[in-house]
Design an enzyme around this catalytic site. Structure first.
Site, PDB file in Angstrom:
ATOM      1  N   HIS A   1      55.398  37.985  39.308  1.00 44.61           N
ATOM      2  CA  HIS A   1      56.188  37.518  40.450  1.00 44.61           C
ATOM      3  C   HIS A   1      57.141  36.399  40.032  1.00 44.61           C
ATOM      4  O   HIS A   1      58.344  36.455  40.300  1.00 44.61           O
ATOM      5  CB  HIS A   1      55.233  37.027  41.538  1.00 44.61           C
ATOM      6  CG  HIS A   1      55.903  36.583  42.796  1.00 44.61           C
ATOM      7  ND1 HIS A   1      56.002  37.389  43.903  1.00 44.61           N
ATOM      8  CD2 HIS A   1      56.510  35.409  43.132  1.00 44.61           C
ATOM      9  CE1 HIS A   1      56.647  36.740  44.863  1.00 44.61           C
ATOM     10  NE2 HIS A   1      56.968  35.529  44.420  1.00 44.61           N
ATOM     11  N   GLU A   2      56.606  35.377  39.374  1.00 38.90           N
ATOM     12  CA  GLU A   2      57.436  34.222  39.007  1.00 38.90           C
ATOM     13  C   GLU A   2      58.470  34.586  37.942  1.00 38.90           C
ATOM     14  O   GLU A   2      59.585  34.051  37.936  1.00 38.90           O
ATOM     15  CB  GLU A   2      56.555  33.064  38.548  1.00 38.90           C
ATOM     16  CG  GLU A   2      55.588  32.547  39.606  1.00 38.90           C
ATOM     17  CD  GLU A   2      56.263  32.151  40.909  1.00 38.90           C
ATOM     18  OE1 GLU A   2      57.472  31.809  40.883  1.00 38.90           O
ATOM     19  OE2 GLU A   2      55.600  32.201  41.962  1.00 38.90           O
TER      20      GLU A   2
ATOM     21  N   HIS B   1      65.947  36.711  37.835  1.00 38.17           N
ATOM     22  CA  HIS B   1      67.010  36.719  38.834  1.00 38.17           C
ATOM     23  C   HIS B   1      67.944  35.530  38.585  1.00 38.17           C
ATOM     24  O   HIS B   1      69.183  35.672  38.575  1.00 38.17           O
ATOM     25  CB  HIS B   1      66.394  36.640  40.237  1.00 38.17           C
ATOM     26  CG  HIS B   1      67.339  36.965  41.347  1.00 38.17           C
ATOM     27  ND1 HIS B   1      66.947  37.007  42.663  1.00 38.17           N
ATOM     28  CD2 HIS B   1      68.664  37.248  41.353  1.00 38.17           C
ATOM     29  CE1 HIS B   1      67.985  37.321  43.427  1.00 38.17           C
ATOM     30  NE2 HIS B   1      69.036  37.465  42.660  1.00 38.17           N
TER      31      HIS B   1
ATOM     32  N   HIS C   1      61.519  35.922  39.683  1.00 36.38           N
ATOM     33  CA  HIS C   1      62.429  34.856  40.113  1.00 36.38           C
ATOM     34  C   HIS C   1      63.238  34.336  38.926  1.00 36.38           C
ATOM     35  O   HIS C   1      64.448  34.106  39.025  1.00 36.38           O
ATOM     36  CB  HIS C   1      61.632  33.700  40.706  1.00 36.38           C
ATOM     37  CG  HIS C   1      61.098  33.944  42.068  1.00 36.38           C
ATOM     38  ND1 HIS C   1      61.881  34.370  43.117  1.00 36.38           N
ATOM     39  CD2 HIS C   1      59.836  33.801  42.589  1.00 36.38           C
ATOM     40  CE1 HIS C   1      61.138  34.488  44.213  1.00 36.38           C
ATOM     41  NE2 HIS C   1      59.897  34.153  43.905  1.00 36.38           N
TER      42      HIS C   1
END
Length: 599
Positions: free
Chosen positions: A389-390, A396, A393
């Site tokens: 998940h991290e 991105h 980020h």
């Protein structure tokens, strides 16, 4: 390195390869000191332009962004230093210096928007379309949209002075919730009473022992119910504040006022509610399956979190977890994998829990450096999913910063959760396929995805519906009371879960413990982001090269486009029902596979 130990290692005991390297931002104390001095000078240069912005708007905006870039680098470094060890006096002192510079920067820039908004609309429109300075198009475009909702400068300054007062309800709630609200003692799995906390409520409500999870649920709801009058008064005050500020700024509703900064049409919010209601029969199937798998005569709300698959686990120390994540994200292509390898090799990630380190996980970045990730890694699948998940980020931010100028690099929250959740979904799909011949493992991974649908899509939409209705009642001049709001939350739980689940009366108090309600019209973005992520992950796996190139166009767009348009680049049009319906189809397929395994 295992994290299953009684006491965490000190930071000095953690090998350097598992600690982030902040020297990539500031190489030493001298560079950091120089960075602070540059911020002070930039703030003074900007403050000196007070009164001159309408004459030289481009010069003023250039000075503003120069200060913003320098401050972002310095402030991010300082809070990361603090977060790695909040007990370190030197780190606390550095954070205090950063806070002081932040205040100085805010004071220096306070004049800019009010002065620029005195410009005629035609001038702002010309600045937004200036081909010679395209990096400022979003800034001036936002100003143009804000203009009808900005008050005269004296009134704006007065409202700014009242900002702390307007935030009193949320601040009081956070203090009461975190410090003063007493939680009960409840039985643990060993039969002995344990003090319930916000941290251990999760394990208790997921307990295999039904008596334990029932007691935890009832104890938590009663704790909030005992303070229902106080807590509801705080929330009602927050709603009144939302509605008042929207009226002052001439918005048709509080909801439109909160959606406007990200240019999200109200139809997207309403479309989420409509499509979620349409998807409730699939949720019913999942709840019926859960009831069957748990072998209970009645499925209660406290039965919704306990795992269905119990006989599968994975030991995943950080290096192994990273390899697992990298393997699961192979569909995103070779370059993406190379960047992941850089993150591991170049120490972008601060891995393990240490005394004084901030809890949880996050990703952050500065425009002049690569992204960073903070973890408190656990050697299990939850730890690996958090890592995926991290890193979503982080990637991105990496692509956004690389492709966009600083002034357009920052993407909105509406888009932020898509890249991170897409990574989780891709990893889950890869593991489900890898363990397709292992019944318990496959059921575990399918259940994990199904629970994401229940908690992130359905539950957050329920909260979004609650927010819409509570604000509508206030705007219609109807009395908001604790009973009315608790009855509303109870009715929504019956709407979402009541066909297959016994609606325990205590759930009427659940809304009192949702901190995000003090950041109005925020939670819907979890549901829309999750829907888009599931839809895009499915598209990437099935769609080949075009789907992948479209996805990277989204990652690279940063803040250059409204989030709705950025997601449209990836192939997800949130203004049409196809995205949510596509995600719900994935949910239905997941439930069907689970039904076959439970049979």
């Amino acid at each position: 390195m295992s994290t299953n130990m009684e006491a965490p290692l000190t930071r000095a005991q953690i090998p350097a390869r598992f600690r982030w390297n902040l020297r990539h931002i500031f190489r030493d104390a001298a560079a950091l000191k120089k960075g602070g001095e540059e911020i002070s000078k930039a703030a003074e240069r900007l403050a000196a332009l007070r009164g001159a912005a309408p004459r030289d708007p481009l010069g003023a905006v250039r000075a503003y962004f120069e200060l913003d870039r320098l401050l972002g680098e310095y402030y991010t470094y300082s809070h990361m230093l603090r977060d790695q060890d909040a007990g370190n006096d030197a780190h606390k002192a550095q954070m205090a210096r950063a806070d002081a510079l932040l205040l100085k920067a805010r004071e220096a820039s306070a004049f800019l928007r009010p002065e620029l908004l005195t410009l005629p609309e035609e001038r702002l429109r010309a600045l937004a379309g200036d081909a010679g300075h395209p990096q400022y198009s979003v800034f001036f475009g936002d100003l143009l949209r804000e203009k009808p909702h900005v008050l005269p400068q004296e009134q704006e300054e007065l409202l700014a002075q009242c900002s702390e007062v307007f935030g009193t309800a949320g601040k009081t709630y956070r203090l009461l919730n975190a410090v003063d609200l007493p939680l009960p003692r409840v039985p643990g799995e060993d039969g002995r009473e344990t003090q319930m906390t916000h941290a251990n409520y999760g394990p208790l409500i997921r307990s295999a022992d039904r008596k334990v999870r029932k007691a935890a649920f009832q104890g938590m709801m009663k704790a909030y119910g005992d303070f229902a009058n106080t807590l509801s008064s705080l929330y009602i005050g927050s709603v009144k504040n939302d509605v008042l500020q929207a009226k002052l700024r001439a918005y048709p509703s509080a909801r439109e006022a909160f959606l406007s900064p990200n240019r999200i049409p109200v139809s997207v919010y309403d479309g989420l509610l409509k499509e979620t209601a349409r998807a409730l029969p699939v949720l019913d199937r999942y709840l019926a399956l859960r009831k069957k798998a748990l072998k209970v005569d009645e499925l209660h709300l406290y039965d919704l979190y306990t795992p269905i698959a119990r006989d599968f686990s994975m030991e995943l120390p950080y290096p192994k977890a990273f390899r697992l994540v990298k393997k699961g994200l192979v569909p995103l292509g070779g370059e993406y994998g190379e960047h992941l390898e850089r993150a591991y090799r170049e120490r972008w990630v601060d891995v393990f829990e240490t005394p004084g380190k901030t809890p949880g996980a996050y990703s952050t970045s500065t425009f002049g450096s690569h992204p960073y990730v903070l973890l408190n890694h656990t050697d299990n699948l939850d730890g690996a999913m958090t890592l995926a998940h991290e890193l979503g980020h982080a990637m991105h931010s990496l692509y956004s910063d690389r492709e966009q100028p600083f002034e357009k690099s920052d993407y909105s929250l509406f888009a932020a959760e898509v890249a991170s959740t897409c990574n989780e979904v891709l990893l889950n799909r890869a593991l489900t396929e890898e363990y397709r011949d292992d019944r318990e493992a496959k059921l575990y991974f399918l259940t994990s995805l199904a629970e994401h649908f229940r908690t992130t899509f359905f539950r957050q939409t329920l909260f979004a519906e609650f927010e819409k209705e509570s604000h509508r009642l206030e705007e219609a001049g109807e009395a908001l009371t604790e009973k009315r709001l608790s009855d509303l939350h109870l009715a929504l739980n019956r709407k979402y879960y009541g066909r297959e689940c016994e609606i325990d009366p205590e759930i009427r108090y659940e809304w009192l413990r949702i901190p995000h309600f003090y950041r109005a019209f925020y939670v819907y973005q979890y549901a829309t982001g999750f829907s888009a992520a599931v839809f895009l992950a499915d598209r990437i796996v099935k769609g080949g090269g075009k789907a992948l190139s479209d996805y990277f166009r989204f990652l690279k767009s940063g803040g250059s486009l409204p989030p709705i348009e950025a997601l449209r680049l990836a192939g997800a049009d949130m203004e049409k029902p196809g995205v949510i319906r596509g995600a719900v189809k994935v949910f239905a397929d997941t439930v069907a596979q689970m039904e076959a395994l439970v049979q």
